[in-house]
Write a protein that holds these residues in place. Structure first.
Motif, PDB file in Angstrom:
ATOM      1  N   VAL A 142       4.335  10.896  -4.202  1.00 46.33           N
ATOM      2  CA  VAL A 142       3.920  12.294  -4.134  1.00 46.33           C
ATOM      3  C   VAL A 142       3.005  12.587  -5.328  1.00 46.33           C
ATOM      4  CG1 VAL A 142       4.710  14.680  -4.171  1.00 46.33           C
ATOM      5  CG2 VAL A 142       6.016  12.964  -2.907  1.00 46.33           C
ATOM      6  N   GLU A 143       1.785  12.979  -5.028  1.00 44.98           N
ATOM      7  CA  GLU A 143       0.805  13.209  -6.096  1.00 44.98           C
ATOM      8  C   GLU A 143       0.799  14.693  -6.451  1.00 44.98           C
ATOM      9  OE1 GLU A 143      -2.781  10.789  -5.581  1.00 44.98           O
ATOM     10  OE2 GLU A 143      -1.392   9.208  -6.179  1.00 44.98           O
ATOM     11  N   ASP A 144       1.723  15.039  -7.321  1.00 42.28           N
ATOM     12  CA  ASP A 144       1.953  16.452  -7.642  1.00 42.28           C
ATOM     13  C   ASP A 144       1.409  16.828  -9.016  1.00 42.28           C
ATOM     14  OD1 ASP A 144       3.698  14.993  -9.128  1.00 42.28           O
ATOM     15  OD2 ASP A 144       5.511  16.034  -8.513  1.00 42.28           O
ATOM     16  N   HIS A 183      -3.760  -2.862  -1.794  1.00 42.69           N
ATOM     17  CA  HIS A 183      -4.827  -2.225  -1.022  1.00 42.69           C
ATOM     18  C   HIS A 183      -4.716  -0.710  -1.147  1.00 42.69           C
ATOM     19  CE1 HIS A 183      -4.773  -6.234   0.669  1.00 42.69           C
ATOM     20  NE2 HIS A 183      -5.889  -5.987   1.335  1.00 42.69           N
ATOM     21  N   VAL A 184      -5.776  -0.089  -1.630  1.00 41.95           N
ATOM     22  CA  VAL A 184      -5.816   1.373  -1.699  1.00 41.95           C
ATOM     23  C   VAL A 184      -6.574   1.863  -0.462  1.00 41.95           C
ATOM     24  CG1 VAL A 184      -6.765   3.359  -2.947  1.00 41.95           C
ATOM     25  CG2 VAL A 184      -5.710   1.463  -4.205  1.00 41.95           C
ATOM     26  N   VAL A 185      -5.846   2.555   0.410  1.00 38.72           N
ATOM     27  CA  VAL A 185      -6.461   3.077   1.639  1.00 38.72           C
ATOM     28  C   VAL A 185      -6.542   4.588   1.458  1.00 38.72           C
ATOM     29  CG1 VAL A 185      -6.208   3.269   4.140  1.00 38.72           C
ATOM     30  CG2 VAL A 185      -5.275   1.270   2.947  1.00 38.72           C
ATOM     31  N   ARG A 186      -7.740   5.140   1.509  1.00 36.27           N
ATOM     32  CA  ARG A 186      -7.853   6.588   1.293  1.00 36.27           C
ATOM     33  C   ARG A 186      -9.127   7.117   1.942  1.00 36.27           C
ATOM     34  NH1 ARG A 186      -9.163   6.337  -5.281  1.00 36.27           N
ATOM     35  NH2 ARG A 186     -11.211   5.390  -5.042  1.00 36.27           N
ATOM     36  N   GLY A 187      -9.244   8.443   1.966  1.00 36.38           N
ATOM     37  CA  GLY A 187     -10.406   9.062   2.602  1.00 36.38           C
ATOM     38  C   GLY A 187     -11.669   8.793   1.798  1.00 36.38           C
ATOM     39  N   ASP A 188     -12.818   8.767   2.481  1.00 37.62           N
ATOM     40  CA  ASP A 188     -14.045   8.418   1.758  1.00 37.62           C
ATOM     41  C   ASP A 188     -14.577   9.555   0.883  1.00 37.62           C
ATOM     42  OD1 ASP A 188     -15.245  10.012   3.669  1.00 37.62           O
ATOM     43  OD2 ASP A 188     -16.566   8.446   4.459  1.00 37.62           O
ATOM     44  N   GLU A 189     -13.852  10.686   0.869  1.00 32.71           N
ATOM     45  CA  GLU A 189     -14.247  11.723  -0.104  1.00 32.71           C
ATOM     46  C   GLU A 189     -14.004  11.226  -1.533  1.00 32.71           C
ATOM     47  OE1 GLU A 189     -11.735  11.906   1.987  1.00 32.71           O
ATOM     48  OE2 GLU A 189      -9.946  12.766   1.081  1.00 32.71           O
ATOM     49  N   TRP A 190     -13.250  10.120  -1.674  1.00 30.10           N
ATOM     50  CA  TRP A 190     -13.000   9.558  -3.008  1.00 30.10           C
ATOM     51  C   TRP A 190     -14.059   8.551  -3.452  1.00 30.10           C
ATOM     52  CZ3 TRP A 190     -10.068  12.220  -5.961  1.00 30.10           C
ATOM     53  CH2 TRP A 190      -9.023  12.981  -5.413  1.00 30.10           C
ATOM     54  N   LEU A 191     -14.997   8.230  -2.560  1.00 33.28           N
ATOM     55  CA  LEU A 191     -16.019   7.229  -2.938  1.00 33.28           C
ATOM     56  C   LEU A 191     -16.791   7.595  -4.206  1.00 33.28           C
ATOM     57  CD1 LEU A 191     -17.900   5.734   0.137  1.00 33.28           C
ATOM     58  CD2 LEU A 191     -16.669   4.528  -1.668  1.00 33.28           C
ATOM     59  N   SER A 213       0.843  -1.195   0.000  1.00 27.52           N
ATOM     60  CA  SER A 213       0.000   0.000   0.000  1.00 27.52           C
ATOM     61  C   SER A 213       0.874   1.240   0.000  1.00 27.52           C
ATOM     62  CB  SER A 213      -0.952  -0.030   1.189  1.00 27.52           C
ATOM     63  OG  SER A 213      -1.919   0.995   1.049  1.00 27.52           O
ATOM     64  N   ARG A 214       0.201   2.356  -0.033  1.00 30.72           N
ATOM     65  CA  ARG A 214       0.962   3.590  -0.188  1.00 30.72           C
ATOM     66  C   ARG A 214       0.299   4.743   0.507  1.00 30.72           C
ATOM     67  NH1 ARG A 214      -3.286   5.453  -1.817  1.00 30.72           N
ATOM     68  NH2 ARG A 214      -4.114   5.342  -3.901  1.00 30.72           N
ATOM     69  N   MET A 215       1.111   5.767   0.753  1.00 27.80           N
ATOM     70  CA  MET A 215       0.552   7.060   1.100  1.00 27.80           C
ATOM     71  C   MET A 215       0.752   7.872  -0.145  1.00 27.80           C
ATOM     72  SD  MET A 215       1.469   8.544   4.791  1.00 27.80           S
ATOM     73  CE  MET A 215       0.263   9.867   4.830  1.00 27.80           C
ATOM     74  N   ALA A 216      -0.278   8.577  -0.550  1.00 20.90           N
ATOM     75  CA  ALA A 216      -0.189   9.287  -1.827  1.00 20.90           C
ATOM     76  C   ALA A 216      -0.647  10.726  -1.668  1.00 20.90           C
ATOM     77  CB  ALA A 216      -1.024   8.544  -2.863  1.00 20.90           C
ATOM     78  N   PRO A 217      -0.032  11.463  -0.770  1.00 19.72           N
ATOM     79  CA  PRO A 217      -0.519  12.830  -0.526  1.00 19.72           C
ATOM     80  C   PRO A 217      -0.116  13.823  -1.602  1.00 19.72           C
ATOM     81  CG  PRO A 217       1.315  12.315   0.927  1.00 19.72           C
ATOM     82  CD  PRO A 217       1.099  11.112   0.080  1.00 19.72           C
ATOM     83  N   SER A 218      -0.894  14.882  -1.672  1.00 21.26           N
ATOM     84  CA  SER A 218      -0.587  15.964  -2.603  1.00 21.26           C
ATOM     85  C   SER A 218       0.186  17.039  -1.855  1.00 21.26           C
ATOM     86  CB  SER A 218      -1.873  16.561  -3.158  1.00 21.26           C
ATOM     87  OG  SER A 218      -2.616  15.542  -3.760  1.00 21.26           O
ATOM     88  N   PRO A 219       1.189  17.620  -2.492  1.00 14.93           N
ATOM     89  CA  PRO A 219       2.016  18.605  -1.785  1.00 14.93           C
ATOM     90  C   PRO A 219       1.382  19.989  -1.763  1.00 14.93           C
ATOM     91  CG  PRO A 219       2.903  18.193  -3.967  1.00 14.93           C
ATOM     92  CD  PRO A 219       1.679  17.335  -3.844  1.00 14.93           C
ATOM     93  N   THR A 277      -4.819  13.388 -14.825  1.00 12.08           N
ATOM     94  CA  THR A 277      -5.636  13.743 -13.670  1.00 12.08           C
ATOM     95  C   THR A 277      -5.325  12.722 -12.567  1.00 12.08           C
ATOM     96  OG1 THR A 277      -7.355  12.332 -14.557  1.00 12.08           O
ATOM     97  CG2 THR A 277      -7.542  14.707 -15.004  1.00 12.08           C
ATOM     98  N   TYR A 278      -5.754  13.026 -11.357  1.00  8.07           N
ATOM     99  CA  TYR A 278      -5.558  12.087 -10.233  1.00  8.07           C
ATOM    100  C   TYR A 278      -6.043  10.685 -10.618  1.00  8.07           C
ATOM    101  CZ  TYR A 278      -6.899   9.390  -6.183  1.00  8.07           C
ATOM    102  OH  TYR A 278      -7.075   8.346  -5.304  1.00  8.07           O
ATOM    103  N   HIS A 279      -7.213  10.636 -11.236  1.00  8.52           N
ATOM    104  CA  HIS A 279      -7.868   9.349 -11.513  1.00  8.52           C
ATOM    105  C   HIS A 279      -7.018   8.444 -12.403  1.00  8.52           C
ATOM    106  CE1 HIS A 279     -11.227  11.618  -9.931  1.00  8.52           C
ATOM    107  NE2 HIS A 279     -10.945  12.559 -10.830  1.00  8.52           N
TER     108      HIS A 279
HETATM  109  N1  GLU Z   1      -3.601  12.523  -3.680  1.00  7.55           N
HETATM  110  C1  GLU Z   1      -4.785  12.012  -3.097  1.00  7.55           C
HETATM  111  C2  GLU Z   1      -5.097  12.814  -1.854  1.00  7.55           C
HETATM  112  O1  GLU Z   1      -4.224  13.513  -1.374  1.00  7.55           O
HETATM  113  C3  GLU Z   1      -4.562  10.570  -2.729  1.00  7.55           C
HETATM  114  C4  GLU Z   1      -5.741   9.737  -2.566  1.00  7.55           C
HETATM  115  C5  GLU Z   1      -5.297   8.274  -2.584  1.00  7.55           C
HETATM  116  O2  GLU Z   1      -4.703   7.835  -1.587  1.00  7.55           O
HETATM  117  O3  GLU Z   1      -5.493   7.608  -3.597  1.00  7.55           O
HETATM  118  O4  GLU Z   1      -6.195  12.785  -1.374  1.00  7.55           O
END
Ligand code: GLU
Length: 556
Positions: A81-83, A256-264, A45-51, A240-242
């Motif tokens: 890093v999701e830049d 496993h993609v673990v992320r906030g439910d705002e992505w549902l 899995s990963r952490m994929a935050p935006s800077p 795009t992010y998607h």
């Molecule tokens: N870059 C997305 C965010 O910061 C990542 C979401 C994900 O983990 O897929 O919300």
């Protein structure tokens, strides 16, 4: 749904026009990202935050969930890093992001670091992966699953306005998707004229159809298919992010993609993308939001209203990393507190974390609970650990105290050792910002007499206690002798030796030994509550104790 207009050879021509730089095939790319050699059941899995410059508690909740799942299963956790959204990027944000996550002790096995990328599945910054996305974009284009769209902002807002007037669903779909079935001649013309284009998915979904889906946290759900021709590549060629999510999590072998439910709401589109690309769909865990009580109702923590959402807040308040870590475990897994009670001395990393214990609706954040957890954590630290942590914290946030702590480490360690280490360690400190008020009285430059002498002891008796004690105090006394002297002093001045005696016959005494101790405590520490007074006096030393007794006398 209308059939695609373009023939295979036209699509080949279009691929050459739109992606002239793409030489590799998808298969070649796949070969560069081979499956990981991990044991059965290992989670990747990963952490994929935006800077964006703002690292928040939600990032940590997500990071910790992924981290536990990966490391408990001997899998791999990486930082990506999701830049892709350059407009939202703040200068220095990537560094802040990496440093903040490192500060909170989320350890990555691979990914972006301050020194560059580490690992075989990089680059781990999305803008540096542009070429990879183009290979897969070209494949979708060739297969008729994507197409270029030349709509201007004005045209898109015109579509939106007309949809509003007609009371139709918003978005670029079906009959509204004007470039979806454009003939080759028209596309060629737009390209010749140099119009910017984006690449869109040619959606085959319908809002009439439902998809059954199981999210590991939310459980079984029914999703509506996506019918929108969403953008895959923006006009600068950045995904795009998607689209980046599908390509990256496939190539990096995320299980496993673990992320906030705002992505549902985007999930149906993501499932569609994985299928269109021929990728296996990963497991998804959508975490509910962090909430807090606002009066009698709960609401989501908000960036604008709640400073406690920012991770910088916890650092500035002086919460040890371990406290924040344990607190997050407390709110994520309902059985963590019981486990902690049963295993008071095990490191939190031994707790068997399970996503199954997570509340699908989200977790409640309570500041006071965090402080409680933190008091517990700090009470278990050694004096040396506390000393080191408070030096690090004060160096940044309280330089005056830092200088005093550094000048005499032995004294600081003696102070921090009071009430530490036994079966029931004291729980005085919840944050490092409380340290100043906790121990400032030990340092002459910081000492202030904060509290007045007890009002129920007369001025004469207070003076008598202070004067008599001045003559009695002996630095070499052990704890019992020390206390016996205070008791004797109390009795000689007409106070009861025990509170019980006093309670049995209050009219016979001026008060009890506790009142005498209180006079001494306030004189020596300036406060009515302090750590063990015997230890305090020992650390202060005779000269300082006597000088404080004198100071108190002179103030009467
Ligand atoms: N870059 C997305 C965010 O910061 C990542 C979401 C994900 O983990 O897929 O919300």
């Amino acid at each position: 749904m209308k059939k695609i207009q373009l023939s295979y050879s036209e699509r080949e021509e279009l691929c050459a026009l739109l992606f002239p730089e793409v030489r590799e095939s998808c298969e070649e790319i796949e070969a560069r990202f081979p499956p990981r050699d991990l044991k059965e059941g290992a989670v990747v899995s990963r952490m994929a935050p935006s800077p964006t410059g703002f690292v928040h508690l939600g990032n940590l909740v997500q990071g910790l969930t992924s981290e536990r799942m990966c490391h408990q299963s001997e899998g791999v956790l990486f930082l990506r890093v999701e830049d892709t959204d350059a407009k939202r990027e703040v200068p220095g944000a990537i560094e802040t992001l990496i440093q903040t996550l490192a500060h909170y002790g989320i350890s990555f096995d691979e990914g972006a670091t301050l020194e560059g990328d580490f690992g075989h599945y990089g680059p781990y910054r999305q803008r540096a992966r542009k070429d990879l996305y183009h290979v897969f974009a070209k494949k979708l284009l060739l297969e008729g699953l994507a197409y270029p769209c030349f709509c201007t902002e004005e045209e898109l807002s015109d579509i939106h306005n007309r949809q509003e007037q007609n009371k139709e669903n918003f978005g670029y779909y079906g009959k509204w998707a004007v470039w979806r079935d454009a003939p080759m001649a028209e596309i060629r013309k737009a390209l010749d004229e140099g119009f910017p284009w984006v690449l869109r998915i040619r959606s085959t979904g319908s809002i009439e159809n439902k998809i059954a889906f199981t999210d590991l946290i939310k459980g079984k759900m029914e999703l509506t298919e996506n019918d929108i021709d969403h953008v895959l590549l923006k006009s600068d060629g950045i995904p795009t992010y998607h689209f980046a999510h599908a390509v990256d999590d496939h190539l990096m072998h995320t299980t496993h993609v673990v992320r906030g439910d705002e992505w549902l709401p985007s999930l149906p589109f993501h499932l569609q993308l994985f299928r269109a690309l021929g990728f296996r769909v990963p497991k998804y865990l959508h975490i509910g939001p962090l909430m807090k009580m606002d009066g009698t109702s709960k609401r989501k923590l908000s960036k604008r209203r709640d400073p406690e959402l920012a991770l910088t807040y916890y650092k500035a308040e002086g919460f040890p990393i371990r406290s924040v870590y344990e607190y997050i475990l407390t709110i994520l897994n309902s059985n963590f507190e019981d486990w902690r009670r049963a295993n008071p001395n095990l490191p939190a990393s031994e707790f068997p974390f399970s996503y199954k214990k997570m509340n699908p609706a989200g977790s409640l954040f309570e500041y006071m609970k965090l402080v409680d957890v933190s008091k517990n954590v700090i009470s278990k630290m050694t004096a040396r650990e506390v000393y080191e942590e408070i030096c690090a914290w004060t160096e940044e946030f309280d330089p005056e105290l830092f200088a005093l702590l550094k000048a005499d480490p032995e004294k600081a360690l003696a102070i921090l050792s009071i009430g530490r280490g036994g079966q029931k360690p004291r729980k005085d400190l919840g944050t490092w910002s409380e340290v100043r008020s906790y121990l400032s009285f030990f340092y002459r430059p910081l000492f202030v007499s904060e509290e007045a002498m007890p009002s129920h002891v007369s001025r004469e008796d207070t003076a008598a206690v202070l004067n008599a004690y001045r003559a009695l105090y002996c630095e070499g006394d052990d704890a019992d002798t020390w206390f016996q002297k205070i008791t004797d002093l109390a009795v000689s001045l007409g106070f009861a030796a025990k509170p019980k005696e006093y309670k049995a016959s209050p009219e016979s005494f001026k008060g009890h030994v506790g009142d005498v101790s209180m006079v001494l405590r306030i004189a020596v520490t300036g406060k009515s509550a302090s750590p063990d007074l015997y230890s305090v006096m020992k650390i202060l030393g005779k000269e300082e104790v006597l000088s404080r007794l004198d100071q108190a006398l002179s103030k009467l």
